[in-house]
Design a protein around this motif. Structure first.
Motif, PDB file in Angstrom:
ATOM      1  N   VAL A 202      12.316 -42.364 -29.276  1.00 42.45           N
ATOM      2  CA  VAL A 202      11.513 -41.329 -28.641  1.00 42.45           C
ATOM      3  C   VAL A 202      12.431 -40.535 -27.709  1.00 42.45           C
ATOM      4  O   VAL A 202      13.093 -41.106 -26.843  1.00 42.45           O
ATOM      5  N   THR A 203      12.466 -39.228 -27.893  1.00 45.57           N
ATOM      6  CA  THR A 203      13.431 -38.392 -27.192  1.00 45.57           C
ATOM      7  C   THR A 203      12.733 -37.198 -26.563  1.00 45.57           C
ATOM      8  O   THR A 203      11.944 -36.515 -27.223  1.00 45.57           O
ATOM      9  N   LEU A 204      13.030 -36.951 -25.293  1.00 44.64           N
ATOM     10  CA  LEU A 204      12.510 -35.789 -24.580  1.00 44.64           C
ATOM     11  C   LEU A 204      13.607 -34.731 -24.545  1.00 44.64           C
ATOM     12  O   LEU A 204      14.735 -35.003 -24.147  1.00 44.64           O
ATOM     13  N   LEU A 205      13.250 -33.490 -24.988  1.00 47.43           N
ATOM     14  CA  LEU A 205      14.224 -32.406 -25.088  1.00 47.43           C
ATOM     15  C   LEU A 205      13.777 -31.232 -24.234  1.00 47.43           C
ATOM     16  O   LEU A 205      12.594 -30.876 -24.214  1.00 47.43           O
ATOM     17  N   ASN A 206      14.739 -30.618 -23.553  1.00 52.25           N
ATOM     18  CA  ASN A 206      14.395 -29.455 -22.739  1.00 52.25           C
ATOM     19  C   ASN A 206      14.418 -28.185 -23.583  1.00 52.25           C
ATOM     20  O   ASN A 206      14.620 -28.225 -24.798  1.00 52.25           O
TER      21      ASN A 206
ATOM     22  N   VAL B 247      17.118 -35.184 -22.525  1.00 55.42           N
ATOM     23  CA  VAL B 247      17.053 -35.501 -21.097  1.00 55.42           C
ATOM     24  C   VAL B 247      16.530 -36.908 -20.842  1.00 55.42           C
ATOM     25  O   VAL B 247      16.654 -37.425 -19.730  1.00 55.42           O
ATOM     26  N   ALA B 248      15.923 -37.547 -21.842  1.00 51.83           N
ATOM     27  CA  ALA B 248      15.457 -38.930 -21.679  1.00 51.83           C
ATOM     28  C   ALA B 248      15.185 -39.504 -23.062  1.00 51.83           C
ATOM     29  O   ALA B 248      14.816 -38.786 -23.989  1.00 51.83           O
ATOM     30  N   THR B 249      15.385 -40.812 -23.197  1.00 51.66           N
ATOM     31  CA  THR B 249      15.139 -41.473 -24.477  1.00 51.66           C
ATOM     32  C   THR B 249      14.468 -42.823 -24.250  1.00 51.66           C
ATOM     33  O   THR B 249      14.532 -43.393 -23.167  1.00 51.66           O
ATOM     34  N   GLY B 250      13.828 -43.338 -25.299  1.00 53.51           N
ATOM     35  CA  GLY B 250      13.226 -44.666 -25.283  1.00 53.51           C
ATOM     36  C   GLY B 250      12.940 -45.100 -26.708  1.00 53.51           C
ATOM     37  O   GLY B 250      13.337 -44.429 -27.670  1.00 53.51           O
ATOM     38  N   LEU B 251      12.230 -46.208 -26.864  1.00 55.31           N
ATOM     39  CA  LEU B 251      11.886 -46.733 -28.185  1.00 55.31           C
ATOM     40  C   LEU B 251      10.409 -47.102 -28.218  1.00 55.31           C
ATOM     41  O   LEU B 251       9.826 -47.489 -27.201  1.00 55.31           O
ATOM     42  N   THR B 252       9.812 -46.991 -29.397  1.00 57.98           N
ATOM     43  CA  THR B 252       8.460 -47.501 -29.569  1.00 57.98           C
ATOM     44  C   THR B 252       8.498 -49.005 -29.784  1.00 57.98           C
ATOM     45  O   THR B 252       9.498 -49.559 -30.243  1.00 57.98           O
ATOM     46  N   ASP B 253       7.386 -49.665 -29.458  1.00 57.56           N
ATOM     47  CA  ASP B 253       7.282 -51.083 -29.789  1.00 57.56           C
ATOM     48  C   ASP B 253       6.624 -51.213 -31.167  1.00 57.56           C
ATOM     49  O   ASP B 253       6.445 -50.223 -31.888  1.00 57.56           O
ATOM     50  N   ALA B 254       6.261 -52.413 -31.537  1.00 60.31           N
ATOM     51  CA  ALA B 254       5.710 -52.647 -32.874  1.00 60.31           C
ATOM     52  C   ALA B 254       4.402 -51.913 -33.118  1.00 60.31           C
ATOM     53  O   ALA B 254       4.045 -51.620 -34.260  1.00 60.31           O
TER      54      ALA B 254
ATOM     55  N   ALA C  45       9.624 -38.374 -31.908  1.00 65.00           N
ATOM     56  CA  ALA C  45       9.788 -39.755 -32.370  1.00 65.00           C
ATOM     57  C   ALA C  45      10.497 -39.657 -33.714  1.00 65.00           C
ATOM     58  O   ALA C  45       9.985 -39.043 -34.650  1.00 65.00           O
ATOM     59  N   LEU C  46      11.672 -40.247 -33.811  1.00 63.29           N
ATOM     60  CA  LEU C  46      12.548 -40.008 -34.953  1.00 63.29           C
ATOM     61  C   LEU C  46      13.064 -41.308 -35.530  1.00 63.29           C
ATOM     62  O   LEU C  46      13.417 -42.227 -34.798  1.00 63.29           O
ATOM     63  N   LYS C  47      13.119 -41.356 -36.864  1.00 63.87           N
ATOM     64  CA  LYS C  47      13.791 -42.431 -37.585  1.00 63.87           C
ATOM     65  C   LYS C  47      14.638 -41.805 -38.668  1.00 63.87           C
ATOM     66  O   LYS C  47      14.190 -40.894 -39.355  1.00 63.87           O
ATOM     67  N   SER C  48      15.842 -42.306 -38.831  1.00 62.68           N
ATOM     68  CA  SER C  48      16.719 -41.783 -39.873  1.00 62.68           C
ATOM     69  C   SER C  48      17.159 -42.901 -40.784  1.00 62.68           C
ATOM     70  O   SER C  48      17.084 -44.078 -40.431  1.00 62.68           O
ATOM     71  N   PHE C  49      17.609 -42.531 -41.956  1.00 59.78           N
ATOM     72  CA  PHE C  49      18.064 -43.485 -42.953  1.00 59.78           C
ATOM     73  C   PHE C  49      19.580 -43.460 -43.003  1.00 59.78           C
ATOM     74  O   PHE C  49      20.190 -42.402 -42.977  1.00 59.78           O
ATOM     75  N   GLY C  50      20.186 -44.635 -43.113  1.00 56.39           N
ATOM     76  CA  GLY C  50      21.633 -44.730 -43.079  1.00 56.39           C
ATOM     77  C   GLY C  50      22.295 -44.794 -44.422  1.00 56.39           C
ATOM     78  O   GLY C  50      23.507 -44.909 -44.495  1.00 56.39           O
ATOM     79  N   SER C  51      21.543 -44.749 -45.503  1.00 56.51           N
ATOM     80  CA  SER C  51      22.160 -44.863 -46.818  1.00 56.51           C
ATOM     81  C   SER C  51      23.002 -43.633 -47.110  1.00 56.51           C
ATOM     82  O   SER C  51      22.677 -42.524 -46.737  1.00 56.51           O
ATOM     83  N   ALA C  52      24.133 -43.835 -47.794  1.00 54.19           N
ATOM     84  CA  ALA C  52      25.096 -42.768 -48.037  1.00 54.19           C
ATOM     85  C   ALA C  52      24.460 -41.643 -48.851  1.00 54.19           C
ATOM     86  O   ALA C  52      23.820 -41.864 -49.861  1.00 54.19           O
TER      87      ALA C  52
END
Length: 734
Positions: free
Chosen positions: A62-66, A72-79, A103-110
């Motif tokens: 979770v990221t706060l953007l100006n 400017v701030a970040t965190g994580l969600t719980d389950a 709220a962002l999720k990315s994939f690491g596969s090439a």
């Protein structure tokens, strides 16, 4: 990616599964947290179908953007999808300013580059955080900020159509997702874009980046699929796969935080300095931590100073004396991944390791390992030091010391226990093998200085008085050497330090020559940089080298009382076919030049050239000259030029987006997302295959970019104006 599709919509939150109709309970922050303006809430996906659970990673960031799109701030969600960005560490919200919350999720596969994102807009009104849906005012029934497909759609509409973000706050019901029409947005519009959000996530696309709007027919769409054409060349993929003339590429941090490349007439570009006479009095061996903060020994003031990556002073550590936290001549500093410090005190013949708070952990010198200083005498004994110069952590936390006047290299474990010595033509692992012999023989040293450890364990040593670099394997066995005394390129005049960059190149700082030289790992010269003087890119004794996490090289410029930042440069020529479609295409990239736009020299940004022609035969050239950008192209075998565009307003070291397109109907140049000039061609380009030169032209010489290029891609179709505008706003999916 393989999927299992079902005949019903499955609702998944980015932070975990959420069964339809199941209430989400978020515990409000405590009274203490409430005083710190907490930003808390939850992610829900009950309003429309989302991606399958197997596509998601454990937690969402979770990221706060100006307004400048800076984090400017970040965190994580719980389950359950709940999150809290409280307490803020170094951020205070501006009252009534509108921020984006992702709220962002990315994939690491090439090659996948997939990302899932939910977004909302938030604003602090002095008492609570308000959002498109939900608020943090618990007393008024607020259940926290809600992120969903509906909030994402509304945020996308705001971005694409420049709607008033403040006027959209509170218009989505956090329980039902229903929308109170207003601020220029209708329910039908929101429903359409919400459906596109679900479609984007279902194929692993970031909806914020992939949803586009066409003003001509007032429609939204996914900018994806065969109709959007193909990427023919991607600079990032090219240097990852090593297609740059068979060479490796040294990269720096780009505009989007990823890797970018620098093109220059030399091997490096000056990128600023830290210090100066009022800040540092002689500085030799600097370092940088994993956050980019710079540590510099302040020899004349008997201390270590820490700076932000931008050069703002954070703190000073140390005073003159013999105590545990005192120094006589601190000449080098190193920092490990846990922020422990290693300081070489040249005149007291000691190396000391400190924890991040400045407490002494242990020291070496006077023939022993100790936890409180035992004296300041030089010693040739085992665990004795005689004017040590550089002390470095390796990747495992081991400590390497160049014991200069004992003419040897010493290795210790992270607790200060002796592991190995190298010198006098031998290597040893016990005190019985101790030697301090000086010699010009292989494996022996004369006034040894810098030491660097390659990823494969090879040891590179700056053998100063022998004017050479020596290389050993991880067991201390001599492998090779290069260099003789002299001022010519490839020769050395007192090599003082050595550094290995992430591409495997070897950089050497020469004290007496006041220059930096770059080699491959076998000693083949790549180039040289610098020379004596006080100017930018000049040195008054280049004494120490360090590598910053953004790819910059830090140079201890001793008698200029500063640390210089250099950006390692490359000669970017890509020799392969299929990088350009002659009938229609696009080149798009970001550029950060080191020059202002009104400078008079010629600087090439991009060129395509026919390698089969004996003389220069540019098919496409984009270059800057006398304050203008010139797009030159060859069609039907004849040179053509689009009307030039002024870039005199460009300032040095600022990012700009540049794109040009071609088709049978138009050749166009776009600057910062807007059409700058266009022309109707009299024929189509017909030369193929072509070489691609990035930041330079076919002839090279003194016409290179002198700057940084990021995200350069070529496409097999002419992008529309709205697509290029999205690229320039950073909305295009990589």
């Amino acid at each position: 990616m393989r999927r299992l599709w079902m005949g019903v919509a499955v609702a998944i939150a980015l932070g975990g599964c959420l069964a339809p109709g199941r209430p989400v309970v978020t515990v409000p922050p405590t009274e203490l947290e409430a005083q710190a303006a907490p930003l808390w809430g939850r992610i829900v996906a009950g309003y429309s179908a989302q991606a399958s659970a197997s596509d998601l990673v454990a937690n969402a960031t979770v990221t706060l953007l100006n307004a400048s799109n800076q984090v400017v701030a970040t965190g994580l969600t719980d389950a359950s999808g709940a999150f809290s960005l409280n307490p803020f560490v170094s951020f205070a919200p501006t009252t009534n300013a509108v921020y984006a919350l992702d709220a962002l999720k990315s994939f690491g596969s090439a090659g996948d580059r997939a990302a899932l994102r939910f977004r909302t807009l938030v604003s602090w009104d002095g008492n609570r955080w308000r959002a498109l849906s939900g608020s943090t005012e618990a007393a008024a029934g607020g259940a926290g900020i809600v992120l969903s497909a509906r909030t994402t759609a509304l945020a996308v509409i705001r971005d694409l159509r420049a709607r008033d973000g403040s006027a959209l706050l509170g218009r989505l019901d956090p329980a039902t997702g229903s929308f109170a029409e207003g601020a220029g947005v209708t329910n039908a519009e929101l429903d359409a874009v919400s459906a596109l959000v679900s479609q984007a996530l279902a194929v692993n696309l970031d909806p914020v980046r992939w949803i586009a709007y066409t003003a001509a027919d007032a429609t939204y769409r996914l900018a994806y699929g065969p109709s959007a054409g193909r990427v023919l060349f991607d600079l990032e993929e090219a240097y990852q796969t090593g297609t740059l003339e068979g060479q490796r590429i040294t990269t720096v941090r780009g505009k989007d935080g990823g890797r970018a490349v620098v093109s220059a007439n030399g091997i490096a570009l000056f990128d600023g300095q830290i210090g100066g006479r009022d800040v540092l009095q002689r500085t030799l061996g600097p370092t940088a931590d994993r956050l980019g903060n710079v540590y510099a020994p302040d020899l004349g003031n008997y201390r270590i100073r820490k700076f932000t990556p931008d050069g703002a002073l954070l703190w000073s550590f140390g005073t003159k004396g013999d105590g545990a936290m005192q120094f006589w001549h601190p000449v080098s500093v190193s920092v490990d991944g846990n922020f422990n410090l290693l300081v070489t005190d040249f005149a007291s013949h000691q190396v000391k390791k400190f924890d991040p708070s400045g407490n002494l952990l242990w020291g070496i010198g006077q023939g022993s390992r100790w936890t409180s200083p035992t004296g300041t005498a030089s010693s040739a004994a085992h665990n004795g030091l005689n004017y040590p110069h550089h002390a470095r952590f390796d990747a495992a936390g081991n400590v390497w010391i160049s014991d200069s006047s004992n003419h040897r290299i010493l290795k210790y474990d992270p607790n200060g226990n002796f592991l190995r010595g190298i010198g006098g033509g031998v290597t040893w692992t016990t005190s019985a093998g101790n030697t301090v012999a000086t010699s010009a023989a292989d494996g022996a040293f004369a006034a040894v200085m810098g030491v660097a450890i390659a990823p494969n364990g090879d040891i590179f040593v700056a053998d100063r008085a022998n004017h050479r670099i020596q290389v050993f394997d991880a067991n201390g066995v001599f492998l090779r050497k290069w260099g003789v005394n002299g001022p010519a390129p490839g020769q050395f005049q007192d090599p003082e330090d050595v550094l290995i960059d992430h591409a495997g190149y070897v950089w050497v700082a020469e004290s007496s020559a006041s220059r930096i030289q770059k080699f491959d790992r076998f000693g083949n010269l790549i180039g040289a940089f610098g020379g004596p003087g006080p100017g930018n890119g000049q040195f008054a004794n280049a004494r120490g080298l360090a590598y910053a996490p953004d790819g910059a090289i830090l140079v201890g410029d001793d008698n200029n009382n500063r640390v210089q930042r250099l950006l390692p440069a490359n000669s970017l020529a890509f020799r392969r076919e299929g990088m350009l479609k002659k009938g229609a295409g696009t080149v798009s990239f970001w550029v950060k030049p080191t020059w202002p736009g009104n400078s008079t020299q010629r600087n090439y940004l991009v060129e395509f050239d026919d390698p089969a022609v004996a003389v220069q035969n540019e098919v496409v050239s984009l270059f800057k000259e006398n304050g203008t950008l010139i797009l030159w192209y060859r069609v039907g075998g004849q040179p053509q030029q689009a009307p030039s565009v002024s870039v005199s307003h460009w300032k040095a070291n600022e990012w700009h987006h540049v794109a040009f397109t071609w088709s049978a109907s138009k050749v166009a140049l776009y600057l910062d997302g807007a059409l700058a000039t266009s022309v109707v061609p009299n024929a189509l380009m017909n030369e193929d295959p072509l070489d691609l030169y990035v930041g330079r032209n076919f002839g090279g010489g003194v016409t290179n970019l002198e700057g940084t290029i990021d995200q350069l891609r070529t496409y097999d179709y002419a992008k529309a104006a709205d697509e290029i505008a999205r690229d320039a706003r950073g909305l295009s999916q990589e």
